[in-house]
Each structure stands twice: as structure tokens, then as C-alpha cells.
Design a protein around this motif. Structure first.
Motif, PDB file in Angstrom:
ATOM      1  N   ASP A   9      28.931  98.862 115.221  1.00 33.07           N
ATOM      2  CA  ASP A   9      30.256  99.110 115.807  1.00 33.07           C
ATOM      3  C   ASP A   9      30.604 100.465 114.915  1.00 33.07           C
ATOM      4  O   ASP A   9      30.807 100.873 115.111  1.00 33.07           O
ATOM      5  CB  ASP A   9      30.968  98.064 115.963  1.00 33.07           C
ATOM      6  N   LYS A  62      44.276 101.676 111.707  1.00 36.94           N
ATOM      7  CA  LYS A  62      45.401  99.885 110.839  1.00 36.94           C
ATOM      8  C   LYS A  62      44.077  98.705 110.362  1.00 36.94           C
ATOM      9  O   LYS A  62      43.309  98.797 111.341  1.00 36.94           O
ATOM     10  CB  LYS A  62      46.171  99.269 111.956  1.00 36.94           C
ATOM     11  N   SER A  81      40.500  92.744 112.023  1.00 33.74           N
ATOM     12  CA  SER A  81      39.947  93.794 113.019  1.00 33.74           C
ATOM     13  C   SER A  81      40.486  95.349 113.450  1.00 33.74           C
ATOM     14  O   SER A  81      40.999  95.086 111.699  1.00 33.74           O
ATOM     15  CB  SER A  81      41.327  93.526 114.324  1.00 33.74           C
ATOM     16  N   GLU A 141      41.733  98.882 113.952  1.00 34.02           N
ATOM     17  CA  GLU A 141      42.306 100.683 115.000  1.00 34.02           C
ATOM     18  C   GLU A 141      42.028 101.580 114.647  1.00 34.02           C
ATOM     19  O   GLU A 141      42.502 101.397 113.025  1.00 34.02           O
ATOM     20  CB  GLU A 141      43.407  99.952 115.591  1.00 34.02           C
ATOM     21  N   TYR A 190      43.181 105.679 115.001  1.00 34.09           N
ATOM     22  CA  TYR A 190      44.389 106.668 116.091  1.00 34.09           C
ATOM     23  C   TYR A 190      43.965 107.820 116.007  1.00 34.09           C
ATOM     24  O   TYR A 190      43.934 108.192 114.856  1.00 34.09           O
ATOM     25  CB  TYR A 190      45.460 106.010 115.773  1.00 34.09           C
ATOM     26  N   GLY A 211      42.452 106.715 120.797  1.00 33.35           N
ATOM     27  CA  GLY A 211      42.560 106.038 120.031  1.00 33.35           C
ATOM     28  C   GLY A 211      40.975 105.353 119.806  1.00 33.35           C
ATOM     29  O   GLY A 211      40.924 104.701 121.006  1.00 33.35           O
ATOM     30  N   ASN A 238      39.362 101.306 119.511  1.00 32.59           N
ATOM     31  CA  ASN A 238      39.425  99.626 118.984  1.00 32.59           C
ATOM     32  C   ASN A 238      38.476  99.485 118.531  1.00 32.59           C
ATOM     33  O   ASN A 238      37.337  99.079 119.421  1.00 32.59           O
ATOM     34  CB  ASN A 238      40.605  98.601 119.859  1.00 32.59           C
ATOM     35  N   ASP A 293      36.700  96.226 117.724  1.00 32.07           N
ATOM     36  CA  ASP A 293      36.811  95.102 118.105  1.00 32.07           C
ATOM     37  C   ASP A 293      36.610  94.735 119.410  1.00 32.07           C
ATOM     38  O   ASP A 293      35.206  93.920 120.000  1.00 32.07           O
ATOM     39  CB  ASP A 293      38.374  93.675 118.146  1.00 32.07           C
ATOM     40  N   ASN A 294      36.693  95.683 120.502  1.00 34.44           N
ATOM     41  CA  ASN A 294      36.552  95.172 121.936  1.00 34.44           C
ATOM     42  C   ASN A 294      35.902  96.955 122.122  1.00 34.44           C
ATOM     43  O   ASN A 294      35.409  97.002 123.776  1.00 34.44           O
ATOM     44  CB  ASN A 294      37.666  95.454 122.483  1.00 34.44           C
ATOM     45  N   GLU A 302      37.316 100.166 123.022  1.00 37.78           N
ATOM     46  CA  GLU A 302      37.968 100.452 124.031  1.00 37.78           C
ATOM     47  C   GLU A 302      38.897 101.490 123.484  1.00 37.78           C
ATOM     48  O   GLU A 302      39.436 101.784 122.486  1.00 37.78           O
ATOM     49  CB  GLU A 302      39.432  98.920 124.087  1.00 37.78           C
ATOM     50  N   TYR A 310      40.962 104.781 124.059  1.00 37.71           N
ATOM     51  CA  TYR A 310      42.859 104.582 124.497  1.00 37.71           C
ATOM     52  C   TYR A 310      42.888 106.405 124.514  1.00 37.71           C
ATOM     53  O   TYR A 310      43.102 107.157 123.486  1.00 37.71           O
ATOM     54  CB  TYR A 310      43.628 103.697 123.561  1.00 37.71           C
ATOM     55  N   ASN A 312      41.908 103.939 129.778  1.00 39.97           N
ATOM     56  CA  ASN A 312      41.135 102.584 128.915  1.00 39.97           C
ATOM     57  C   ASN A 312      40.107 103.158 128.931  1.00 39.97           C
ATOM     58  O   ASN A 312      39.589 102.993 130.275  1.00 39.97           O
ATOM     59  CB  ASN A 312      41.928 101.420 129.268  1.00 39.97           C
TER      60      ASN A 312
END
Ligand SMILES: NC(=O)c1ccc[n+]([C@@H]2O[C@H](COP(=O)([O-])OP(=O)(O)OC[C@H]3O[C@@H](n4cnc5c(N)ncnc54)[C@H](O)[C@@H]3O)[C@@H](O)[C@H]2O)c1
Length: 350
Positions: free
Chosen positions: A130, A150, A261, A263, A265, A270, A272, A274-275, A277, A279, A288
């Protein structure tokens, strides 16, 4: 001839280091281990078929010609053991957090420089798939300019027990134990910007929640562990590239689930982590984007990767991705969070 490796501190995480050396597939032999609890060192040596064990790092370093040393002790012993190993001529990987504070971390960095040896910090989250993907996305400009991140590492009832609550051996609570992982990961994927100011808050009111944890702790100890560290730490960290990192971390907190988690931006997208994804927007629409098969952090595999990387970096075959300098900067951030929490003021950094 095989490079000889040794491990200082034969507790939980030392098992991952031992596994990493043994399964590295490189010309390295795990030759010795030590622990101030010599019975523990003996059991560890038997478990991993390590020929020599000792009751102190001084004895081990005097008796063995080690090229590689893992420091896996509790935090207050990181600096003395690391410096002893560097002075004995070994390259060292020291577990996170690098030290109890930035002053100690700087003495360790200097010992590595004086001895012309590698000092790597065990920022294992840098080894995750990741982290690699996020770093590449950011370097390729997919997120645009990063201005906010964050990170959360919150446990509902997750004081690990033992020395982790004893500030004289840990240096602090969830901030120094858990926060260190996510602050470093965020900073790493953003390209290691320089911290310029920190606002921190700590809270101590929930205590260890020893009675709630009793069932799992019974296996380890019947004694009520010392708990004089914070239970919750919050921080806003501002970097010289204009980005702000918000961090929340707890051992105990009245919430439903534990959460880890991150995130990030940017002005184009942005992310994420964790999954995995993204944005963003496309042709006047919110979009998405799922990045499939990116992989996530995998505890045991990424420890193996970390040790293999340490072996290669010590041999000069690759550039170390977790150098002592980054450990020092991280300790400076943590010092600033604790100082700000104490003073109630924003802490300006160097
Ligand atoms: N990277 C990660 O994800 C991760 C996970 C867990 C722990 N850690 C870190 O690893 C370190 C060890 O944690 P643990 O969970 O294995 O703790 P642990 O209590 O299981 O083991 C620590 C061992 O160090 C020994 N020790 C203490 N002082 C020593 C000294 N001067 N010389 C030799 N041995 C000494 C203790 O006797 C104990 O056996 C900590 O710094 C912790 O933050 C990192």
C-alpha cells in the motif's frame, strides 16, 4: 563467508526479525541473540537454532563478530544497545520508535556516522504494498498537490500490557507506540516533507483498563502493570510544503471498533489507503476509482521484506528506505506533540 547477524531483545517482535534473517535466502547466518532475561534468550536460541545466547548485549558484542544487528528491546534500551552495536562495528536495524526522544535519536545517528555504519529504523509500514502504490501515485502527480492527510490508529481497549504503559521504558503511550507508524507512513508517501509546527493534545483519564483486559493478560502476568502514559493523543502537524497531517491515536477509547486508517487529499484527487479508492472528478461528475490488486500491508511478509532490505542496504546493494535521519525527524515530531500538549501552545519546529 556468511555475514553474521545477532538480535538484542528476544521478545515478541524479535521473532519476526529472526524469521526474516532465516528466510532471507541471502548469505547471512543468525549467529547470536541476547536478552537481559537470559532464560528468554536461551528459549529463543533453541526455537530458531541460534548457536549462541547471552544475558547482555555487551557480552554478545564482545564475543561475536556481527555484521548485522537487530535491536528489538523495549524503547528505553534502543539508544544504548544501538550505539553499543554500532561501536562494535555492526550495521543496525532498530525497532520503532527509534528512541525515547529526539536527543537520544540524534546520538544514535551520530554513532552511525562516526562508525560509518548503516542505522536503519524499523518503519515496517514503509515496506507495505500500500505504501509503495500510494507513494508512486503521489510521485506521478495523480493526486496533484497534497494539502491534507488524516491518520487514525484508534483502539477501543488495546493497551498492550507489560512495559508499554511504563513511561520510563516506553517514553509514552499510543502516540509513541502506534502513532509513530501512521505519522511516518503519511510523511513517507508525501515525500518526507519537513515538519514546521505541531499542535498536540493528550488525555490520561481512562487509565489502563486493566480489568477489562484481564482475560488476555492473564497469560502473561498476574501483576497490574504500571500505566502512567497518555491514553489518547491528537495532533495537527504542519509541513513546509503547506500540507497538514491530522493524527488520532488511542490505547483505550469509548468507540465501537478499533480503526487504522489513512486518507490523503490532493487538489486533483484524494486517496483512501485502506480500500485503495481514489476520489476525483471527471467531466463534471464526482468519480470514485478503485485500484484493484494493489495489495495491503501484510505483517509477517513485510517484516521479511524489511530484513531482506536491511541486509541489502548494509551491503551497499541498495539505498536504505528508512534511514536514521527519518527516525530523528519522527522523534522531533513526537517530542513536539508532547511539548504542545503540556504547554497548550503550538510548538514551532526548527
Ligand atoms: N514494527 C512493529 O510493528 C512493532 C510491533 C511490535 C513491537 N515493536 C517494537 O519492538 C520493540 C520490542 O517490542 P516487543 O513487543 O517485542 O516487546 P517485548 O517485551 O516482547 O520484548 C522486549 C524484550 O527486550 C528485552 N530487553 C529489554 N532491555 C534489554 C537490554 N538492555 N538488552 C537486551 N534485552 C533487553 C526484554 O527483556 C524483552 O524480552 C519495541 O520497541 C516496540 O515498539 C514494533
Amino acid at each position: 563467508m556468511a555475514v553474521l547477524a545477532g538480535i538484542i531483545g528476544c521478545g515478541g517482535i524479535a521473532h519476526n526479525h529472526a524469521h526474516g534473517y532465516i528466510h532471507s535466502g541471502k548469505d547471512v547466518k543468525l549467529a547470536a541473540c541476547c536478552d537481559i532475561d537470559i532464560e528468554k534468550a536461551k528459549r529463543f536460541a533453541e526455537e530458531f537454532d541460534i548457536p549462541h545466547f547471552y544475558g547482555s548485549c555487551e557480552e554478545m558484542l564482545a564475543a561475536e563478530e556481527l555484521g548485522l544487528v537487530s535491536v528489538c528491546t523495549w524503547n528505553s534500551a534502543h539508544a544504548p544497545c544501538t550505539i553499543a552495536a554500532l561501536n562494535a562495528g555492526a550495521n543496525v536495524i532498530c525497532e520503532k520508535p527509534m528512541a525515547m526522544n529526539a536527543a537520544e535519536a540524534r546520538t544514535m545517528e551520530k554513532a552511525a556516522q562516526d562508525n560509518r555504519k548503516l542505522l536503519m529504523v524499523g518503519f515496517v509500514r514503509r515496506q507495505g504494498a500500500d505504501a509503495r502504490t500510494a507513494k508512486k501515485l503521489i510521485e506521478d502527480g495523480v493526486l496533484g498537490e497534497i494539502y491534507y492527510a488524516k491518520a487514525q490508529y484508534l483502539r477501543r481497549c488495546g493497551f498492550p500490557g507489560g512495559w508499554f504503559g511504563d513511561s520510563s521504558r516506553s517514553g509514552g503511550g499510543p502516540l509513541i507506540d502506534l502513532g509513530v507508524h501512521v505519522i511516518d507512513l503519511a510523511r513517507y508517501v508525501m515525500g518526507c516533507p519537513k515538519p514546521v509546527s505541531v499542535y498536540g493534545i493528550t488525555d490520561y483519564r481512562l487509565g489502563s483498563r486493566f480489568d477489562l483486559r484481564m482475560a488476555s493478560w492473564e497469560a502473561h502476568t498476574k501483576e497490574r502493570p504500571v500505566f502512567d502514559v497518555e491514553n489518547l493523543a491528537l495532533a495537527m502537524i504542519k509541513f513546509d510544503n503547506g500540507a497538514t497531517l491530522q493524527v488520532e491515536t488511542s490505547f483505550n477509547l469509548n468507540r465501537k471498533d478499533d480503526v487504522g486508517s489513512m486518507e490523503i487529499y490532493g487538489d486533483k484527487a484524494g486517496l483512501n489507503l485502506d480500500n485503495f479508492e481514489l476520489y476525483t472528478t471527471y467531466d463534471g461528475l464526482n468519480a470514485n476509482v478503485n485500484l484493484l490488486n494493489t495489495g495491503s500491508f501484510h505483517f509477517s511478509n513485510d517484516f521479511d521484506r524489511e530484513i531482506a532490505h536491511f541486509i541489502d542496504a548494509a551491503a551497499g546493494e541498495t539505498e536504505c528506505i528508512a534511514p536514521a535521519r527519518d527516525g530523528v525527524v519522527l522523534m522531533e515530531i513526537l517530542d513536539a506533540v508532547y511539548a504542545s500538549a503540556k504547554s497548550g501552545q503550538v510548538e514551532m519546529m526548527g
